[in-house]
Write an enzyme that holds these catalytic residues in place. Structure first.
Site, PDB file in Angstrom:
ATOM      1  CG  HIS A 163      -2.167  -0.955   0.757  1.00 60.29           C
ATOM      2  ND1 HIS A 163      -2.146  -2.283   1.064  1.00 60.29           N
ATOM      3  CD2 HIS A 163      -3.273  -0.731   0.013  1.00 60.29           C
ATOM      4  CE1 HIS A 163      -3.222  -2.854   0.549  1.00 60.29           C
ATOM      5  NE2 HIS A 163      -3.928  -1.947  -0.081  1.00 60.29           N
ATOM      6  CD  GLU A 214      -9.875  -7.857  -2.165  1.00 59.89           C
ATOM      7  OE1 GLU A 214      -8.900  -7.205  -2.559  1.00 59.89           O
ATOM      8  OE2 GLU A 214     -10.659  -7.438  -1.297  1.00 59.89           O
ATOM      9  CG  ASP A 246      -5.425  -8.261  -1.424  1.00 57.70           C
ATOM     10  OD1 ASP A 246      -4.330  -8.496  -0.886  1.00 57.70           O
ATOM     11  OD2 ASP A 246      -6.163  -7.318  -1.086  1.00 57.70           O
ATOM     12  CB  CYS A 266     -10.444  -1.627  -8.814  1.00 56.29           C
ATOM     13  SG  CYS A 266     -10.667  -2.811  -7.485  1.00 56.29           S
TER      14      CYS A 266
HETATM   15  C1  PEP Z   1      -6.657  -5.233  -4.779  1.00 50.91           C
HETATM   16  O1  PEP Z   1      -6.458  -6.059  -3.890  1.00 50.91           O
HETATM   17  O2  PEP Z   1      -6.367  -5.415  -5.966  1.00 50.91           O
HETATM   18  C2  PEP Z   1      -7.274  -3.930  -4.462  1.00 50.91           C
HETATM   19  C3  PEP Z   1      -7.638  -3.097  -5.402  1.00 50.91           C
HETATM   20  O3  PEP Z   1      -7.419  -3.610  -3.160  1.00 50.91           O
HETATM   21  P1  PEP Z   1      -6.209  -3.166  -2.236  1.00 50.91           P
HETATM   22  O4  PEP Z   1      -5.014  -2.898  -3.117  1.00 50.91           O
HETATM   23  O5  PEP Z   1      -6.635  -1.953  -1.501  1.00 50.91           O
HETATM   24  O6  PEP Z   1      -6.007  -4.352  -1.351  1.00 50.91           O
HETATM   25 MG    MG Z   2      -7.342  -5.881  -1.929  1.00 50.09          MG
END
Ligand code: PEP
Ligand code: MG
Length: 585
Positions: free
Chosen positions: A199, A445, A469, A516
């Site tokens: 993140h 995910e 994920d 996403c």
């Molecule tokens: C993902 O897991 O691809 C996602 C968009 O959520 P995050 O990156 O916030 O875990």
């Molecule tokens: Mg995620």
């Protein structure tokens, strides 16, 4: 001496600037620049903290019993001397005055400088006095934490102060700390730790500035103020570059600026392939204000609002319904009629909450597989209902959707839908407005969710594939761990087949589906995703135009065969050949 370090590229572009090293301790305090007219007040905060620590030390001295060891008195004397020493006091004040750092930042910066002096002392006894200086600074920081700060008055921009030349170098930066940098004009980021989709990397990318993570030992080998180049395309960091190298990178940097300018021309053209298929490009945001950036970048909506960032930096409790409502409403209003997909809190793994501490969360044996995201929300129904109410209330102000992270089981979906019904019932009872047709979707995910996607298709209104994920859990690779980052492979046949299967099943059921995760914003896989049938992408606003450029050049008919070859390929060489063929069309 010039040398080069290698890491993982996470945010494209080239940054040239001076290293700004941040020690782990310094990350626990706020960093912001103060306005010229706040300097005196900030210095006054320093003196007030100094006076309060002096009083603390005096009280300690008074309390010393007559038979206390003499070292105790000596210790208090040393700390009192340090507290009054010009090297600490005057230099900290100078940093506030000249660099306009807030006092906490100035103190931790000065501590770093003094620490460096101590480290060079040969005499062991004197060298160890460094710990005393650290303790005094800690006392000062504690005193400051209890005092009001000027943060609320700060204009968070450094562009006019010459700090726009700074590149942050740190061992690691927690996502919550990255948020502080959102409002500062740093030119790049380098960290020792981190993976491609940690993140921290994601926030760096959302800032649209070059970054390399997993650059081992960077924070040890790079010194404060070193001239460095961050090549965010290749994950390279060049320290103290030779003039000819500097010239080459300056040239590449200006080329990139030109490219970016050219891309701007695409902003207003409709997003469709050469064969006329319309594609929807949305933005991922972390804070409500990011919605403004999304609109300016030409996004058709927000495909992912990561609300957990609102919950970070709340030391004792989670934000109340009203505060959340205002934040969601702000994003909805800024999007001005374009849809906003608000994801319910997704905490855990590399996004812990301060206020989760008490329930054993931090000691969970494996936080990535533990009580995170929707699992945590369902275990805290009151907190979850508060968030749902806030989102529902915001939906009265513009098109809004609810997105649920990390679902895997039918009963989790059903419980979630029950709680949404309960939140609606409460609002009905109170006569509060919300969108009665609000759509609820799930992140796909977890591999189980992709494989059993029918469970989702029969219960939910839309899906969003979280590739970050999905890759992590399919390949059992911690996305934030640089030691296994080389195995984090978005193009692994297992990952590609899960994405393809989810898209196919959703299409067959007539349920809208988007991607996403970070793959959506990577132009290198845009053709592949289009070929797999994806028509909705959500990504950082900074990636929108480069992905759009790929879309405008794409002919879906021509992708059919190479994409089928990609899906059928299990041997790396075969897969590579099919991908190359796809890129060549
Ligand atoms: C993902 O897991 O691809 C996602 C968009 O959520 P995050 O990156 O916030 O875990
Ligand atoms: Mg995620």
């Amino acid at each position: 001496m010039s040398f080069t370090l290698h890491g993982i590229p996470v945010s494209r572009g080239i940054a040239i600037g001076r290293a700004y090293l941040i020690a782990p301790a310094a990350l626990d305090v706020d960093h912001y620049l103060i306005e010229p007219d706040q300097i005196d007040a900030e210095i006054a905060r320093f003196y007030a903290a100094q006076a309060s620590v002096l009083a603390e030390l005096e009280a300690l001295r008074d309390d010393l019993s007559a038979d206390a060891p003499s070292e105790m008195g000596a210790f208090i004397n040393v700390h009192t001397m340090i507290l009054n020493d010009a090297m600490l006091v005057q230099e900290t004040i100078d940093l506030i005055r000249t660099r306009r750092y807030n006092v906490e930042w100035a103190l931790t910066e000065q501590l770093e400088i003094l620490g460096g002096y101590f480290d060079e002392i040969e005499d062991e006894y004197l060298r160890e006095r460094k710990a005393d200086v650290e303790q005094v600074v800690e006392r000062l920081l504690k005193a400051l934490a209890g005092a009001p700060t000027a943060a609320s008055l700060v204009v968070h921009t450094a562009a006019s102060n010459g700090h726009n030349e700074m590149i942050v170098v740190a061992h690691d930066i927690a996502p919550a700390d990255m948020l502080q940098f959102k409002t500062q004009a740093f030119k790049g980021f380098v960290t020792d730790l981190g993976g491609r989709t940690s993140h921290t990397a994601i926030v760096a990318r959302s800032l649209g500035i070059p970054a390399s993570v997993g650059v081992q030992q960077a924070s040890v080998l790079i010194r404060q103020n070193d001239l460095i180049i961050v090549d965010g395309d290749h994950g390279i960091v060049i320290v103290d570059p030779a003039p000819i190298v500097l010239e080459e990178y300056s040239y590449r940097q200006s080329e990139k600026v030109l490219e970016q300018r050219k891309l701007q021309r695409l902003k207003f053209s409709p997003t469709q392939t050469l064969c006329g298929t319309k594609i929807e490009l949305c933005a991922n945001i972390e804070l409500p204000e990011d919605a403004q950036v999304a609109v300016e970048a030409g996004a058709m909506g927000v495909g992912l609002f990561r609300t957990e960032f609102l919950f970070m930096n709340h030391k004792d409790q989670l934000p109340e319904e009203e505060e959340q409502f205002e934040a969601y409403k702000r994003a909805v209003e800024l999007m001005n009629g374009k849809p906003v997909t608000i994801r319910t809190i997704d905490v855990g793994a590399d996004k812990p909450l301060d206020s989760m501490g008490g329930d054993g969360y931090e000691t969970a044996p494996n936080p990535a597989l533990g009580l995170r995201a929707i699992r945590w929300s369902l275990s805290e129904p009151q907190m979850f209902i508060t968030q749902l109410r806030a989102i529902l209330r915001a939906s009265a102000f513009g098109p809004t959707k609810i997105l649920i992270p990390m679902l895997a089981h039918a009963q989790e979906i059903d419980q979630t839908l029950d709680l949404i019904r309960e939140a609606k019932r409460q609002l009905d009872e109170e006569g509060v407005a919300y969108d009665r047709q609000i759509r609820v979707g799930a992140m796909i995910e977890i591999p189980a969710a992709a494989i059993a996607v029918r469970l989702f298709l029969s219960r939910l209104d839309f899906l969003s594939i979280g590739t970050n994920d999905l890759i992590q859990y399919t390949l059992a690779i911690d996305r934030a761990d640089n030691s296994v980052a080389h195995l984090y492979d978005p193009l692994h046949p297992a990952v590609l087949n899960l994405i393809a299967f989810t898209l196919r099943e959703a299409k067959r059921a007539g349920v809208p589906v988007s991607v996403c995760g970070e793959m959506a914003g990577d132009p290198a896989v845009t053709r592949l995703l289009l070929g797999l049938g994806l028509t909705e992408f959500s990504m950082h606003p900074s990636q929108l135009l480069v992905v759009k450029q790929e879309i405008l050049r794409s002919n879906l008919k021509a992708f059919e065969k190479p994409v089928a070859d990609v899906l059928a390929a299990y041997e790396p060489a075969e897969l590579q050949a099919a991908l190359t063929a796809l890129q060549k069309i």
